[in-house]
Write a protein that holds these residues in place. Structure first.
Motif, PDB file in Angstrom:
ATOM      1  N   ILE A   1      31.791  76.259  70.014  1.00  0.00           N
ATOM      2  CA  ILE A   1      33.210  76.589  70.274  1.00  0.00           C
ATOM      3  C   ILE A   1      33.969  77.433  69.427  1.00  0.00           C
ATOM      4  O   ILE A   1      33.806  77.398  68.394  1.00  0.00           O
ATOM      5  N   TYR A   2      34.887  78.314  70.225  1.00  0.00           N
ATOM      6  CA  TYR A   2      35.563  79.407  69.345  1.00  0.00           C
ATOM      7  C   TYR A   2      36.799  78.918  69.187  1.00  0.00           C
ATOM      8  O   TYR A   2      37.607  78.286  69.882  1.00  0.00           O
ATOM      9  N   SER A   3      37.494  79.373  67.854  1.00  0.00           N
ATOM     10  CA  SER A   3      38.630  79.119  67.612  1.00  0.00           C
ATOM     11  C   SER A   3      39.066  80.371  66.529  1.00  0.00           C
ATOM     12  O   SER A   3      38.097  80.805  65.989  1.00  0.00           O
ATOM     13  N   TRP A   4      40.332  80.485  66.304  1.00  0.00           N
ATOM     14  CA  TRP A   4      40.731  81.736  65.333  1.00  0.00           C
ATOM     15  C   TRP A   4      41.634  81.218  64.071  1.00  0.00           C
ATOM     16  O   TRP A   4      42.553  80.309  64.760  1.00  0.00           O
ATOM     17  N   VAL A   5      41.408  81.506  63.124  1.00  0.00           N
ATOM     18  CA  VAL A   5      42.496  81.051  62.050  1.00  0.00           C
ATOM     19  C   VAL A   5      43.330  82.290  61.639  1.00  0.00           C
ATOM     20  O   VAL A   5      42.903  83.523  61.520  1.00  0.00           O
ATOM     21  N   PHE A   6      44.704  81.995  61.633  1.00  0.00           N
ATOM     22  CA  PHE A   6      45.767  83.017  61.303  1.00  0.00           C
ATOM     23  C   PHE A   6      46.061  82.930  59.636  1.00  0.00           C
ATOM     24  O   PHE A   6      46.645  82.019  59.365  1.00  0.00           O
ATOM     25  N   ASN A   7      45.629  83.995  58.845  1.00  0.00           N
ATOM     26  CA  ASN A   7      45.980  84.060  57.375  1.00  0.00           C
ATOM     27  C   ASN A   7      44.952  83.167  56.480  1.00  0.00           C
ATOM     28  O   ASN A   7      44.431  83.736  55.666  1.00  0.00           O
ATOM     29  N   GLU A   8      45.237  81.941  56.683  1.00  0.00           N
ATOM     30  CA  GLU A   8      44.564  80.871  55.997  1.00  0.00           C
ATOM     31  C   GLU A   8      44.520  79.641  56.754  1.00  0.00           C
ATOM     32  O   GLU A   8      45.095  79.168  57.621  1.00  0.00           O
ATOM     33  N   PHE A   9      43.258  78.931  56.355  1.00  0.00           N
ATOM     34  CA  PHE A   9      42.741  77.741  56.986  1.00  0.00           C
ATOM     35  C   PHE A   9      43.810  76.656  56.531  1.00  0.00           C
ATOM     36  O   PHE A   9      44.021  76.514  55.472  1.00  0.00           O
ATOM     37  N   PRO A  10      44.336  75.604  57.264  1.00  0.00           N
ATOM     38  CA  PRO A  10      43.772  75.426  58.835  1.00  0.00           C
ATOM     39  C   PRO A  10      44.912  75.770  59.530  1.00  0.00           C
ATOM     40  O   PRO A  10      45.366  75.245  60.571  1.00  0.00           O
ATOM     41  N   SER A  11      45.442  77.061  59.559  1.00  0.00           N
ATOM     42  CA  SER A  11      46.709  77.492  60.380  1.00  0.00           C
ATOM     43  C   SER A  11      45.900  78.480  61.610  1.00  0.00           C
ATOM     44  O   SER A  11      45.394  79.508  61.436  1.00  0.00           O
ATOM     45  N   PHE A  12      45.817  77.773  62.631  1.00  0.00           N
ATOM     46  CA  PHE A  12      44.931  78.270  63.763  1.00  0.00           C
ATOM     47  C   PHE A  12      45.943  78.836  64.656  1.00  0.00           C
ATOM     48  O   PHE A  12      47.069  78.591  64.967  1.00  0.00           O
ATOM     49  N   VAL A  13      45.313  79.934  65.526  1.00  0.00           N
ATOM     50  CA  VAL A  13      46.088  80.789  66.495  1.00  0.00           C
ATOM     51  C   VAL A  13      46.215  79.797  67.764  1.00  0.00           C
ATOM     52  O   VAL A  13      45.429  79.174  68.177  1.00  0.00           O
ATOM     53  N   ALA A  14      47.644  79.616  67.935  1.00  0.00           N
ATOM     54  CA  ALA A  14      48.091  78.879  69.340  1.00  0.00           C
ATOM     55  C   ALA A  14      47.780  79.950  70.390  1.00  0.00           C
ATOM     56  O   ALA A  14      48.583  80.977  70.450  1.00  0.00           O
ATOM     57  N   GLU A  15      47.196  79.428  71.525  1.00  0.00           N
ATOM     58  CA  GLU A  15      47.000  80.098  72.434  1.00  0.00           C
ATOM     59  C   GLU A  15      48.246  79.932  73.569  1.00  0.00           C
ATOM     60  O   GLU A  15      48.822  78.755  73.746  1.00  0.00           O
ATOM     61  N   ASP A  16      48.753  80.934  74.218  1.00  0.00           N
ATOM     62  CA  ASP A  16      49.851  80.923  75.297  1.00  0.00           C
ATOM     63  C   ASP A  16      49.549  82.105  76.155  1.00  0.00           C
ATOM     64  O   ASP A  16      48.536  82.828  76.230  1.00  0.00           O
ATOM     65  N   SER A  17      50.814  82.409  76.812  1.00  0.00           N
ATOM     66  CA  SER A  17      50.471  83.742  77.951  1.00  0.00           C
ATOM     67  C   SER A  17      50.292  84.989  77.243  1.00  0.00           C
ATOM     68  O   SER A  17      49.642  85.794  77.962  1.00  0.00           O
ATOM     69  N   ARG A  18      50.561  85.185  75.874  1.00  0.00           N
ATOM     70  CA  ARG A  18      50.356  86.462  75.197  1.00  0.00           C
ATOM     71  C   ARG A  18      49.153  86.495  74.559  1.00  0.00           C
ATOM     72  O   ARG A  18      48.417  87.369  74.124  1.00  0.00           O
ATOM     73  N   ARG A  19      48.414  85.325  73.932  1.00  0.00           N
ATOM     74  CA  ARG A  19      47.310  85.129  72.972  1.00  0.00           C
ATOM     75  C   ARG A  19      46.272  84.294  73.944  1.00  0.00           C
ATOM     76  O   ARG A  19      46.384  83.261  74.558  1.00  0.00           O
ATOM     77  N   PHE A  20      45.000  84.813  73.898  1.00  0.00           N
ATOM     78  CA  PHE A  20      43.998  83.882  74.541  1.00  0.00           C
ATOM     79  C   PHE A  20      42.633  84.113  73.755  1.00  0.00           C
ATOM     80  O   PHE A  20      42.144  85.194  73.453  1.00  0.00           O
ATOM     81  N   ILE A  21      41.809  83.205  73.681  1.00  0.00           N
ATOM     82  CA  ILE A  21      40.453  82.817  72.890  1.00  0.00           C
ATOM     83  C   ILE A  21      39.406  82.611  74.052  1.00  0.00           C
ATOM     84  O   ILE A  21      39.533  81.648  74.851  1.00  0.00           O
TER      85      ILE A  21
END
Length: 1047
Positions: free
Chosen positions: A227-247
């Motif tokens: 399972i994939y997820s992305w961290v923004f800058n530092e853990f545990p700040s995860f990238v939130a998916e919306d209409s602009r961002r997609f994992i």
């Protein structure tokens, strides 16, 4: 000399197998000795049929359907249905049978970092003798003894310190006993691990504001899915998916359709193993903005999409991805081309994912994803294909055949793509030979012999899975033996009766039966016939039929005989006097019963009143049986009461027959007064009962006719004196106490306002709770209390009352509160089409401590109808199947099953579906030709060609009977010709019809053929006859005018 050697070898083979625990015959496979073994006191046939058991297996992805109940055509051996597998059979050491899987290995995913350094692949089978086990990896047998890492525990394979390089692959369990071997389904051993990302520093990604970007994850080596997820800058700040961002869970990449200044930073890809839950982080990927201006608007570009062809198993959840880069941010929409989106479909992640749960065949088709903004749009299309794993429609049944019989096994499975079939014998592929045919799941072995005995498996497979069905074939070989109840006996009958002397030896192959009377062979006639199963029937017996009869059964392994003596006596007659009697209460009478019978037979007399035997000990001395002499008996009735009126019967029984006769006894009430009286008082009458009276005059000469009846008079009221009888409990719903009784008849209610007082209390408590029941006709009272647990015992009594007061209570009885209606739905509901109008429904029921069912209700309705229109049929008791009849042909039905008891109905099962067979062919066999050579008739006809909506032709039936008789004999064949032997003199009527899955087709016009006896008829006397339905038969007639007895 060769024949003598063969007989000697067979004799040695048999004698080596006669003991209860015989060894295998040297030089023969061990299964031969097992088949030939003859147990003392029982035949191999009886032993084999004494229990039933299932033989089926599926892949871990497949499913199990109901067993096939459709019988084979009669020219094949009809296999024994071996479906029910009782616990008693599993542990019955007296019954020998081949291996049956109880547990088969399942797929295993082993984490490489597991603290428990071993893998267990489970396998267990029943059989007698106890089976042994071997294991195969990727089709090659594992040498367990040569590798210390392998061990066997009751059939299960244990692998210590497993290694992916050495041990990953497909495993199968092979279990064996003296009857043969069966192979389990394939189980895959897979290793779960998650590697580390490369430690190399990732280059920064620089884009303009408003531009789209894709950040690559490049995951490490892994197994299985992650399972994939992305961290923004530092853990545990995860990238939130919306209409602009997609994992994407397919590529693992992060997609940003339009970059903003807030997106500038460091991005880290985090992956998680779905089995081990291990997680690893990638090196950071910096995202920066270029300083050469802002990106202008542009049309959508679909950057990630589902494949051009998506395949999914029916019942799973399908997820299709679609995401686009663009400025402005594109919107995503979905549609099914040439159809509507499934109603159950859901859009996830701002519509970037189309999710279809429980996907079905009708959900397949072309799907379109559209990305759209103010600058334009972009479209992608792909095909969703739904497949199904193989699923059994018909499976195999264990079968036992005589040597020389023909075996026909059919296994049938559904699936998409359509399954293909393979056969195994004793775990090894079976190949077509001169006697062995394998076509579309049908295995045919012509003229079976001992070498064909063993364990067989049918494999149905498509590219997505394989399912297994197994069965045992036994070839029987035993000399004739007779059951103890058929050995020497004496049969006594009377003149004119029918005599049947049983002769049913157990043997394999089927023995030849011959009969003798005295020392002479018995000749059949219209009155004396040998029945098809070997027994002898004599109609209208006479003294000439008396004597000693011998039946002998013979086959290649030996012979046996039974002897019976027949004695024919004169029929018994009976005289019962007097014929009709009218007596007054208090009088006595003697009924005389005389038997006229054969002097060599003993007679026994039985007396009845209104069809029930008279109990002389319980009738208060009113009845006495008097045996005056051997051939007569008297019944003395003393001090007659009103209750003694009725029909008295005398039954006389001898060893040869039973006869009976009846007489009627009427009883009147006496009230004798002197001749000069003109009034009288009737006493001891019941209160509140209407009476009418008559007066009869009598003197020493006799009794005159009674007067006309008086007017109706009712006696006065009184307190009731008769409590209800048979107080007991009844079934009800949970928390109910149901009390029932027999209502008091009106003549004992003694007045108006009659009713019941129901008193009850929990067992062991004090103080009665009383309820009034005001209806005189009531026979039940229900007390409901939510606090009362099921099956709580209560002490209960029921009293009576009327306007005059309270009467007595019945004796106290203990009644338990109701256990309620069934709560569980039947499981494993299977529906199997048997013919054009029949479907067999079978189910299992979960045993419950409460709400036990009294039976089951099956509801069924056509595919185009609503469930509310379902027709219903009920079973009683513990039945677990029912045959539905009278259905429409070639029609899909939905079916449910639910349990019921007196309290109500339980929940219905999940609906299953089954389609009836197509109708049988409407065309009759045409252009029938026949040649008669004495008592032999050779027949030929043109094949029947069914219409598109009719069942395929499987073979033909030739029916023939003597003119004037209703029962026909049947010959079945798969050819368009047959030879009929007409055994007796007379005219025979012959018809031919096609046989299909949907039943028998239309019969041909009748042929009338005379049969002659008294010597051989030569071929010169043969004549060709044609029963034609077309002009083309004339040419055929000329071509076939040859002196031949068959084609």
């Amino acid at each position: 000399m060769m024949w003598l050697s063969w007989k000697l070898f067979l004799f040695l083979s048999l004698t080596g197998c006669l003991s209860e625990y015989s060894e295998a015959v040297p030089g023969l496979p061990t299964s031969y000795a097992a088949i030939l073994r003859i147990k003392s006191g029982s035949s191999s046939l009886a032993s084999f049929n004494s229990r039933n058991r299932p033989r089926l297996s599926t892949s871990s992805l497949g499913s199990v359907s109901s067993p096939g109940w459709r019988g084979a055509a009669q020219n094949y051996h009809s296999p024994t249905n071996l479906y029910h597998f009782s616990e008693a059979f599993k542990h019955d050491e007296s019954v020998d049978y081949g291996p049956v899987f109880v547990q088969e290995p399942d797929d295993v995913i082993f984490p490489t970092d597991s603290e428990e350094k071993k893998v267990s692949l489970n396998c267990q089978a029943h059989g007698n003798p106890t089976p042994t086990y071997r294991w195969l990896r990727n089709g090659t047998e594992i040498d367990i003894a040569s590798d210390y890492r392998f061990s066997l525990i009751e059939g299960s394979l244990i692998i210590n310190n497993p290694s992916e390089m050495k041990d990953s692959g497909q495993y199968q369990c092979l279990t064996t006993n003296m009857f043969g071997s069966i192979l389990s389904r394939e189980a895959v051993l897979q290793f779960a691990y998650l590697g580390n990302f490369s430690g190399r520093t990732r280059s920064a990604v620089s884009v303009r504001e408003g531009q789209g970007v894709v950040l690559m994850c490049s995951p490490p080596l892994h197994s299985p899915e992650i399972i994939y997820s992305w961290v923004f800058n530092e853990f545990p700040s995860f990238v939130a998916e919306d209409s602009r961002r997609f994992i994407s869970q397919e590529t693992g990449n992060l997609y940003i359709s339009k970059v903003q200044t807030s997106d500038v930073g460091s991005y880290i890809c985090l992956v998680k193993n779905t089995v081990t839950n291990a997680r690893v982080l990638s090196p950071p990927t910096p995202l920066t903005l270029r300083n050469d201006g802002v990106m202008g608007e542009y049309e959508p570009k679909i950057e990630v999409h589902f494949p051009y062809t998506v395949t999914a198993a029916r019942g799973t959840t399908v997820k299709m991805e679609c995401f686009a880069l663009g400025n402005p941010v594109p919107t995503i929409s979905w549609r099914k081309v040439n159809g509507h989106n499934p109603s159950k479909a859901r859009l996830r992640k701002s519509q970037a994912v189309l999710e279809i749960p429980n996907v079905q065949l009708e959900d397949a088709g072309m799907y379109e994803c559209k990305a759209e903004n103010s600058r334009g749009r972009n479209v992608f299309r792909g095909q969703l294909q739904v497949y199904t794993y193989p699923h059994w429609v018909e499976k195999l049944n264990d079968t036992q055949l005589d040597s020389g019989d023909q075996l026909r096994w059919e296994c049938k499975a559904t699936g998409k793509p359509r399954p293909t079939y393979r056969w195994l014998k004793n775990g090894v592929p079976l190949w077509a030979q001169s006697r062995i045919e394998m076509v579309n799941g049908v295995l045919t072995i012509h003229s079976v012999n001992l070498s064909d005995a063993g364990m067989y498996q049918c494999l149905a497979e498509n590219k997505y899975g394989t399912i297994y069905a197994s069965a045992e074939l036994k070839i029987l070989a035993s000399a004739p033996t007779f059951p103890l109840n058929q050995l020497r006996k004496t049969i006594i009958v009377t003149k004119g009766q029918e005599v049947v002397i049983e002769c049913k030896p157990q043997a394999s192959p089927k023995p030849t039966i011959t009969w003798k009377k005295g020392d002479k062979a018995l000749r059949e006639s219209k009155r004396i016939t040998i029945l098809p199963h070997g027994s002898l029937r004599i109609l209208n017996a006479s003294k000439s039929d008396e004597g000693r009869y011998l039946c002998q059964g013979v086959n290649v392994f030996g012979s046996a005989e039974i002897i019976a003596s027949v004695s024919v006596k004169e029929p018994t007659r009976i005289e019962l006097t007097p014929k009709k009697i009218e007596l007054t209460v208090g009088e006595s009478i003697v009924l005389s019963c005389k038997a006229l019978h054969d002097s060599t037979l003993d007679v026994t007399f039985y007396w009845t009143l209104n069809g029930q035997p008279i109990d002389f000990e319980k009738e208060g001395g009113h009845f006495e049986s008097i045996k005056a002499q051997a051939s007569s008996a008297d019944l003395m009735i003393r001090n007659i009461l009103l209750m003694h009126a009725g029909r008295y019967g005398c039954r006389v029984q001898t060893a040869a027959d039973t006869v009976s006769d009846e007489t009627e006894l009427l009883v009147r009430v006496p009230d004798v007064i002197s001749g000069d009286m003109e009034s009288a008082m009737a006493v001891e009458l019941n209160p509140w009962v209407e009476y009418e009276f008559r007066v009869v005059a009598t003197n020493k000469i006799g009794t005159g006719d009674p007067s006309a009846p008086s007017r109706v008079i009712r006696t006065n009221e009184a307190v009731p004196k008769t409590p209800p009888a048979n107080v007991s409990g009844r079934s009800g719903r949970r928390h109910e106490l149901v009390i029932a009784w027999e209502p008091v008849s009106e003549e004992f209610q003694n007045g108006e306002g009659f009713g019941y007082i129901v008193a009850f209390r929990p067992n062991g408590t004090r103080g009665w709770k009383e309820k009034m029941v005001t209806s005189s006709d009531a026979s039940k009272f229900i007390y409901r209390d939510e606090s009362v647990p099921p099956l709580t015992p209560f002490e209960v009594k029921v009293g009576v009352y009327n306007n005059k007061g309270d009467g007595p209570f019945s004796p106290i009885v203990v009644i338990c509160s109701a256990e309620g209606e069934p709560t569980a739905a039947p499981i494993d509901v299977k529906a199997t089409s048997l013919s054009v109008s029949e479907i067999l429904v079978a189910w299992k029921h979960i045993k419950e401590s409460l709400g036990r069912p009294q039976g089951f209700e099956v509801g069924y309705w056509k595919d185009m109808e609503q469930e509310e229109a379902a027709e219903k049929v009920k079973t009683e008791g513990n039945e677990s199947s029912i045959l539905l009849t009278g259905l429409e042909g070639n029609t899909l039905y939905h079916l449910t099953v639910r349990a019921y008891n007196a309290a109500g109905y339980g929940p219905p099962s999940t609906a299953v579906r089954a389609a009836t067979k197509k109708s049988p062919p409407s065309q009759a066999p045409s252009n029938i030709m026949w040649i008669q050579d004495g008592s032999h008739v050779s027949l030929g006809w043109e094949p029947v060609r069914p219409l598109a909506n009719e069942s395929d032709v499987m073979g033909y039936k030739v029916l023939f009977r003597q003119e004037g008789q209703s029962n026909s004999q049947v010959i079945e064949t798969q050819k368009t010709s047959a030879v009929v032997l007409l055994p007796d003199v007379g005219v025979y009527i012959i018809e031919v019809c096609a046989v299909s899955e949907g039943g028998d087709g239309t019969a041909s016009p009748q042929i009338r053929v005379p049969s002659f006896s008294g010597g051989k008829v030569t071929s010169a006397q043969s004549t060709l006859h044609v029963l034609s339905t077309s002009s083309s038969s004339v040419t055929l007639l000329l071509a076939l005018m040859v002196p031949s007895t068959s084609w």
